[in-house]
Design a protein around this motif. Structure first.
Motif, PDB file in Angstrom:
ATOM      1  N   SER A 147      11.675  14.390  -2.878  1.00 45.05           N
ATOM      2  CA  SER A 147      13.249  14.426  -2.188  1.00 45.05           C
ATOM      3  C   SER A 147      14.465  14.445  -2.692  1.00 45.05           C
ATOM      4  O   SER A 147      14.551  14.481  -4.170  1.00 45.05           O
ATOM      5  CB  SER A 147      13.143  12.853  -1.099  1.00 45.05           C
ATOM      6  N   THR A 157       6.219  11.486  -1.200  1.00 40.47           N
ATOM      7  CA  THR A 157       7.099  12.282  -0.903  1.00 40.47           C
ATOM      8  C   THR A 157       8.545  12.067  -1.359  1.00 40.47           C
ATOM      9  O   THR A 157       9.587  12.952  -1.798  1.00 40.47           O
ATOM     10  CB  THR A 157       7.208  12.600   0.657  1.00 40.47           C
ATOM     11  N   ILE A 209      12.256  24.070   1.248  1.00 42.38           N
ATOM     12  CA  ILE A 209      13.149  23.783   2.456  1.00 42.38           C
ATOM     13  C   ILE A 209      14.522  24.491   2.415  1.00 42.38           C
ATOM     14  O   ILE A 209      14.928  24.548   1.218  1.00 42.38           O
ATOM     15  CB  ILE A 209      13.285  22.247   2.963  1.00 42.38           C
ATOM     16  N   ASN A 269       7.151   6.112   6.322  1.00 45.24           N
ATOM     17  CA  ASN A 269       6.525   7.047   7.453  1.00 45.24           C
ATOM     18  C   ASN A 269       5.301   6.861   8.099  1.00 45.24           C
ATOM     19  O   ASN A 269       4.688   7.315   9.049  1.00 45.24           O
ATOM     20  CB  ASN A 269       6.495   8.410   6.992  1.00 45.24           C
ATOM     21  N   GLY A 329      -0.893  12.947  -0.721  1.00 42.58           N
ATOM     22  CA  GLY A 329      -1.756  11.764  -0.507  1.00 42.58           C
ATOM     23  C   GLY A 329      -1.534  11.048   0.820  1.00 42.58           C
ATOM     24  O   GLY A 329      -2.069  10.321   1.181  1.00 42.58           O
ATOM     25  N   VAL A 377       0.811  -1.452   0.022  1.00 44.11           N
ATOM     26  CA  VAL A 377      -0.018   0.077   0.022  1.00 44.11           C
ATOM     27  C   VAL A 377       0.895   1.338  -0.079  1.00 44.11           C
ATOM     28  O   VAL A 377       1.367   1.873   1.059  1.00 44.11           O
ATOM     29  CB  VAL A 377      -1.044   0.077   1.218  1.00 44.11           C
ATOM     30  N   GLY A 378       0.893   1.959  -1.252  1.00 43.09           N
ATOM     31  CA  GLY A 378       1.791   3.331  -1.529  1.00 43.09           C
ATOM     32  C   GLY A 378       2.925   2.870  -2.199  1.00 43.09           C
ATOM     33  O   GLY A 378       3.897   1.740  -2.124  1.00 43.09           O
ATOM     34  N   GLY A 421      16.471   5.930   3.871  1.00 45.87           N
ATOM     35  CA  GLY A 421      17.392   4.553   4.412  1.00 45.87           C
ATOM     36  C   GLY A 421      16.575   3.818   4.933  1.00 45.87           C
ATOM     37  O   GLY A 421      16.503   2.339   4.545  1.00 45.87           O
TER      38      GLY A 421
END
Ligand SMILES: Cc1cc2nc3c(=O)[nH]c(=O)nc-3n(C[C@H](O)[C@H](O)[C@H](O)COP(=O)(O)OP(=O)(O)OC[C@H]3O[C@@H](n4cnc5c(N)ncnc54)[C@H](O)[C@@H]3O)c2cc1C
Length: 550
Positions: free
Chosen positions: A46, A42, A326, A514, A289, A10-11, A532
């Motif tokens: 990155s 994300t 950022i 996450n 999302g 999922v993802g 990582g």
């Protein structure tokens, strides 16, 4: 509709793609569902850097590291906030994950040159080698599928590895260092001539992994959202999923479900409940999302959660028409300071981004309200370095008009423009300038640490992070407490299996990245400290599911 597979992932960020590739490579039929219409989460936004202690590239480069050394570092930093078993599970499996993915041709990587651990001075820390990054990816390899890959709203105008882009950032002050990045220009020319786009950083990482996933027969279903988990006799056996028309699909997974659905950074309610009001949702750079769906669905069947009050913090500029950007290496460059609403410095500007935002919370919250802070810099700084989507020396008129960038002829006038006490700001700058000349930041030790100096510029002597702000005009940009995503989530064991509130394993259910509570506790170990571990536990989950059936 009912679907069956061996492994359901999922993802489609780094955690999910690593889990999918491992499961597939170990012989499992593998399906990835992704809620949005794009692959990558994300991760695609990155830098794509992976923190992998004791990796095989270090050995090849003759850089010393070991399981023991990495464990020392994590014990001295993460402390006992995370179990020894999980820490060891990460340290032992991270190099295995990288070796497997690269040996099997799923990923091409290199060391992010010279990038020290964020607390390299702590016992067990190293001055480089653990942070590894993907090589640039030629978009044409993915053919039409390239259009399904998530991309940032703003990215560097040239495609280069982080090592290359970091060198280019000092092109105005160290031309010969920048020349080492000549490949970015040949790529740009080649891309133009042959109509092929090259991508780097996180987009390269997700592209390499997706390219291999498709080649290896992994199925993707985009616009399919996990809604709830299906249990049978104490084991998670499937998931209810909704497609874009709101149609329900039941997917049964014979060997396991890996939740890799990112954090909850875009869920206003969860943010309010766990992160409080000082970390505003619109300052998050995470993928839209990520609304905590997987955390909620596992909680609903009794899963335990941890670290929900923390995030991967990053100081952030709010760039008009672009959104959050950022501010990482810029804070180490000479010729700028960050001041609070009174005009005082409050921290070592060059320190790692996660720690800097923690310092913002400590210093800027007054009477339970977040006060403002500004990066203040001079014309030398503006001429020398890229900043917030702006090329060195070029400050677009629209940014001055909108007030995003304030520009004045003196520090006094600048103070007025940003609403801080002029006398105070003038004396802050004078004190800083004297320290910059001496090379010693007596107030906050900027430049005393390996990571500070990595962000600095050798043109500044004797301290590569310090230069006086002495050339008008002077500038200011407001800085906010932003995040890269959240780091709290489902509690897992060293095999990435989800734990329930009684401390027992929930059979058939894994959580990685996450949406799981971070193996790094409240710490951020070094560049790549989120991806990582996300990929490592993705690998661990994939191996564990496969082992279960052998
Ligand atoms: C600008 C920036 C730079 C960064 N640089 C780095 C770096 O260099 N190194 C590093 O380690 N970290 C970096 N980070 C942080 C890092 O990108 C993230 O922490 C990491 O990518 C998270 O990976 P993930 O796989 O857990 O989640 P994600 O990559 O966010 O993937 C989660 C996916 O799950 C999908 N999803 C959510 N809910 C559902 C659902 N219900 N059903 C199906 N799918 C769902 C999401 O749409 C998303 O595609 C950076 C972040 C940003 C914003």
């Amino acid at each position: 509709m009912r679907i069956e597979t061996d492994a359901l992932i999922v993802g489609s960020g780094s955690a999910g793609l690593a889990a999918a590739l491992t499961a597939r490579s170990e012989g499992l039929e593998t399906l990835v569902i992704e809620k949005t219409d794009k692959i990558g989460g994300t991760t695609a936004y990155s830098g794509g850097v992976m923190w992998v202690p004791n990796n095989h590239l270090m050995e090849q480069a003759g850089i010393e590291d070991s399981t023991l050394r990495a464990m020392d570092y994590l014990r001295n930093t993460v402390g006992n906030r995370v179990s020894e078993e999980r820490l060891l599970g990460f340290v032992e499996n991270a190099p295995r994950m990288l070796k497997k993915l690269t040996d099997e041709g799923c990923l091409q990587v290199e060391i992010f040159e010279g990038f020290p651990d964020y607390r390299a001075e702590v016992i067990g820390g190293v001055l480089g080698g653990r942070s590894v990054e993907p090589k640039v990816f030629p978009g044409r390899k993915l053919g039409e599928e390239f259009g399904s890959m998530r991309a940032r709203k703003f990215s560097s105008p040239v495609a280069g590895t982080m090592t290359e882009l970091r060198r280019l950032a000092v092109i105005k002050t160290n031309f010969f260092e920048a020349l080492k990045s000549w490949r970015v220009f040949t790529r740009a020319v080649f891309g133009k001539l042959f109509g092929s786009e090259y991508v780097s950083s996180g987009r390269a990482l997700t592209s390499w992994l997706t390219f291999s996933a498709k080649k290896n027969g992994i199925t993707f279903r985009l616009k399919h959202r996990l809604v709830e988990l299906i249990e049978d006799d104490g084991r998670v056996v499937g998931a209810r999923v909704e497609d874009e028309q709101g149609e329900r699909v039941e997917i049964f997974a014979r060997k396991g479900i890996v939740l890799a659905a990112g954090g909850f950074e875009h869920n206003a309610e969860l943010r309010a409940e766990y992160l409080g009001k000082h970390a505003a949702i619109d300052r998050s750079s995470g993928s839209e999302g990520n609304e905590g769906d997987a955390i909620e669905s596992a909680k609903a069947i009794g899963a335990a959660i941890d670290l929900m009050d923390d995030a991967w913090w990053a100081p952030t500029f709010m760039v008009p028409e672009v959104g959050p950007q950022i501010v990482i290496f810029e804070r180490g460059k000479p010729g700028q300071i960050v001041v609070d609403h009174l005009g005082n410095r409050f921290a070592n500007e060059a320190q790692p981004y996660n720690d800097f935002v923690k310092a913002m919370f400590e210093s800027l919250v007054v009477n339970d309200e977040m006060t403002s802070c500004f990066m203040v810099f001079d014309q030398n700084f503006r001429d020398r370095y890229p900043l917030a989507t702006m090329m060195p020396g070029i400050t677009p008129e629209k940014h001055l008009k909108s007030g995003f960038v304030r520009k004045e002829n003196s520090i006094k006038e600048l103070a007025k423009s940003i609403g801080v006490d002029a006398g105070n700001l003038v004396s802050t700058v004078e004190r800083f300038n004297a320290m910059a000349v001496s090379g010693k930041d007596k107030d906050f030790g900027r430049g005393d640490f390996a990571f500070d100096r990595f962000s600095g510029d050798d043109i500044a002597k004797p301290n590569s992070c310090l230069a006086p702000l002495n050339r008008a005009p002077f500038y200011a940009i407001e800085m906010f407490a932003g995040d890269l995503g959240t780091k709290g989530g489902l509690m897992t064991d060293e095999s990435a299996r989800v734990i329930n509130q009684a401390g027992e394993v929930i059979a058939g259910l894994y959580a990685v990245g996450n949406c799981s509570s971070s193996v790094m506790g409240h710490f951020y170990p070094g560049a790549g400290g989120t991806i990582g571990p996300a990929m490592t536990f993705g690998y661990v989950a994939g191996m564990h599911m496969a082992k279960e059936i052998k």
